[in-house]
Design a protein around this motif. Structure first.
Motif, PDB file in Angstrom:
ATOM      1  N   TRP A   1       8.313 108.610  -0.285  1.00  0.00           N
ATOM      2  CA  TRP A   1       7.757 109.951  -0.503  1.00  0.00           C
ATOM      3  C   TRP A   1       6.442 110.150   0.229  1.00  0.00           C
ATOM      4  O   TRP A   1       6.165 111.251   0.705  1.00  0.00           O
ATOM      5  CB  TRP A   1       7.567 110.210  -1.995  1.00  0.00           C
TER       6      TRP A   1
ATOM      7  N   VAL B   1      10.526 107.211 -11.679  1.00  0.00           N
ATOM      8  CA  VAL B   1      11.331 105.988 -11.579  1.00  0.00           C
ATOM      9  C   VAL B   1      10.924 104.999 -12.666  1.00  0.00           C
ATOM     10  O   VAL B   1      11.783 104.421 -13.333  1.00  0.00           O
ATOM     11  CB  VAL B   1      11.187 105.347 -10.177  1.00  0.00           C
TER      12      VAL B   1
ATOM     13  N   THR C   1      10.132 103.823  -3.539  1.00  0.00           N
ATOM     14  CA  THR C   1      10.112 105.271  -3.778  1.00  0.00           C
ATOM     15  C   THR C   1       8.779 105.869  -3.362  1.00  0.00           C
ATOM     16  O   THR C   1       8.732 106.898  -2.682  1.00  0.00           O
ATOM     17  CB  THR C   1      10.374 105.571  -5.263  1.00  0.00           C
TER      18      THR C   1
ATOM     19  N   THR D   1       7.271 108.254  -8.271  1.00  0.00           N
ATOM     20  CA  THR D   1       7.093 106.872  -8.702  1.00  0.00           C
ATOM     21  C   THR D   1       7.031 106.772 -10.224  1.00  0.00           C
ATOM     22  O   THR D   1       7.681 105.912 -10.827  1.00  0.00           O
ATOM     23  CB  THR D   1       5.811 106.283  -8.089  1.00  0.00           C
TER      24      THR D   1
END
Length: 76
Positions: free
Chosen positions: A15, A34, A11, A31
């Motif tokens: 990004w 998540v 992730t 992040t």
């Protein structure tokens, strides 16, 4: 848990490479999102973070809180 960390790293990399400017800021938020959602101890991480953010936002708007009880009563 290792799979959650791998997904968080993926992730972050996605990004940082494809996200809008400021990419680092969006990558860090995604992040952390998540990790907080997927981690088994999500409430243990999310509760202090949300209190810190709430107190910080209140202080920015000129309403500093010295105790957590005042912040809790303000939401009611």
């Amino acid at each position: 848990m290792p799979s959650v960390l791998i997904i968080a790293v993926v992730t972050f990399l996605a990004w940082i490479n494809f996200g809008p400017a400021p990419a680092a800021s969006y990558a860090l938020v995604a992040t952390m999102t998540v990790l907080v959602i997927a981690c088994p101890c999500a409430l243990g991480l999310a509760t202090p973070i949300s209190i810190i953010v709430g107190v910080g936002k209140a202080a920015e708007s000129g309403h500093p809180y010295k105790e957590w009880r005042a912040l809790q009563q303000a939401s009611a």
